[in-house]
Design a protein around this motif. Sequence first.
Motif, short mmCIF file in Angstrom:
data_model
loop_
_atom_site.label_atom_id
_atom_site.label_comp_id
_atom_site.label_asym_id
_atom_site.label_seq_id
_atom_site.Cartn_x
_atom_site.Cartn_y
_atom_site.Cartn_z
N ILE A 1 0.81 -1.21 0.00
CA ILE A 1 0.00 0.00 0.00
C ILE A 1 0.85 1.27 0.00
O ILE A 1 0.60 2.20 -0.77
CB ILE A 1 -0.96 0.00 1.22
CG1 ILE A 1 -1.92 -1.19 1.12
CG2 ILE A 1 -1.72 1.31 1.31
CD1 ILE A 1 -2.71 -1.44 2.39
N GLY A 2 1.86 1.32 0.86
CA GLY A 2 2.65 2.54 1.04
C GLY A 2 3.41 3.01 -0.19
O GLY A 2 3.17 4.12 -0.68
N PRO A 3 4.32 2.21 -0.74
CA PRO A 3 5.09 2.68 -1.90
C PRO A 3 4.23 2.98 -3.12
O PRO A 3 4.43 3.98 -3.80
CB PRO A 3 6.05 1.52 -2.18
CG PRO A 3 6.18 0.80 -0.90
CD PRO A 3 4.85 0.94 -0.22
N TRP A 4 3.26 2.11 -3.39
CA TRP A 4 2.39 2.32 -4.54
C TRP A 4 1.60 3.62 -4.37
O TRP A 4 1.51 4.43 -5.28
CB TRP A 4 1.47 1.13 -4.71
CG TRP A 4 0.64 1.10 -5.96
CD1 TRP A 4 0.65 1.99 -6.99
CD2 TRP A 4 -0.35 0.14 -6.30
NE1 TRP A 4 -0.26 1.63 -7.95
CE2 TRP A 4 -0.89 0.48 -7.56
CE3 TRP A 4 -0.82 -1.00 -5.67
CZ2 TRP A 4 -1.88 -0.25 -8.18
CZ3 TRP A 4 -1.81 -1.73 -6.31
CH2 TRP A 4 -2.34 -1.36 -7.54
N GLY A 5 1.04 3.83 -3.19
CA GLY A 5 0.29 5.06 -2.93
C GLY A 5 1.18 6.29 -3.01
O GLY A 5 0.78 7.33 -3.52
N ALA A 6 2.41 6.18 -2.50
CA ALA A 6 3.34 7.32 -2.55
C ALA A 6 3.66 7.70 -4.00
O ALA A 6 3.72 8.89 -4.35
CB ALA A 6 4.61 6.99 -1.79
N VAL A 7 3.86 6.70 -4.84
CA VAL A 7 4.15 6.97 -6.26
C VAL A 7 2.95 7.64 -6.92
O VAL A 7 3.10 8.61 -7.68
CB VAL A 7 4.54 5.67 -7.00
CG1 VAL A 7 4.55 5.88 -8.50
CG2 VAL A 7 5.90 5.19 -6.52
N LEU A 8 1.74 7.15 -6.65
CA LEU A 8 0.54 7.76 -7.24
C LEU A 8 0.36 9.20 -6.79
O LEU A 8 0.04 10.09 -7.60
CB LEU A 8 -0.70 6.94 -6.89
CG LEU A 8 -0.81 5.56 -7.53
CD1 LEU A 8 -2.08 4.86 -7.07
CD2 LEU A 8 -0.77 5.64 -9.04
N VAL A 9 0.57 9.47 -5.51
CA VAL A 9 0.43 10.83 -4.99
C VAL A 9 1.49 11.74 -5.61
O VAL A 9 1.20 12.86 -6.03
CB VAL A 9 0.51 10.84 -3.44
CG1 VAL A 9 0.67 12.24 -2.91
CG2 VAL A 9 -0.72 10.18 -2.86
#
Length: 141
Positions: A116-124
């Motif tokens: 969840i964390g890395p993927w969400g950070a990239v999207l943001v």
Amino acid sequence: MDISTGTRASNAERDKVVRLLARHLEDGRIDLAEYDERTAQVYKTTTKDDLQLVLTDLPKLSKEPAGQKASAARIPIWQKIEGTSWLGVSLLVLAIWGAISLSVGEFTYPWPIWVIGPWGAVLVFRMLTGWESGRCASPLR
């Protein structure tokens, strides 16, 4: 001697038609499969007349979408799709982690944070900076 029946279309004109198709997709007039078919047809097209044939059964759109103040403020459809995918996968891995923890009888290592964390950070990051959406100034241009 010109053997073609119409004026040849430019890449900018093709991109304009694809953007119109994306708006029709967002409005629900066409589905994703039809959008893909029409987009492929647009990029195969050589003349302006053939470009207009892709849009013949769709209504004319105003220059700016209704309810939108600036086109730069809109979230592109591909970012909406990616965000929905991220949310779905996040809920799935949380459910799997919860089921594992429940079956063991105690909380296990919270491994979903690594999905969840890395993927969400990239999207943001991509949404805030305009990365890959044309709003970011490229040093190569």
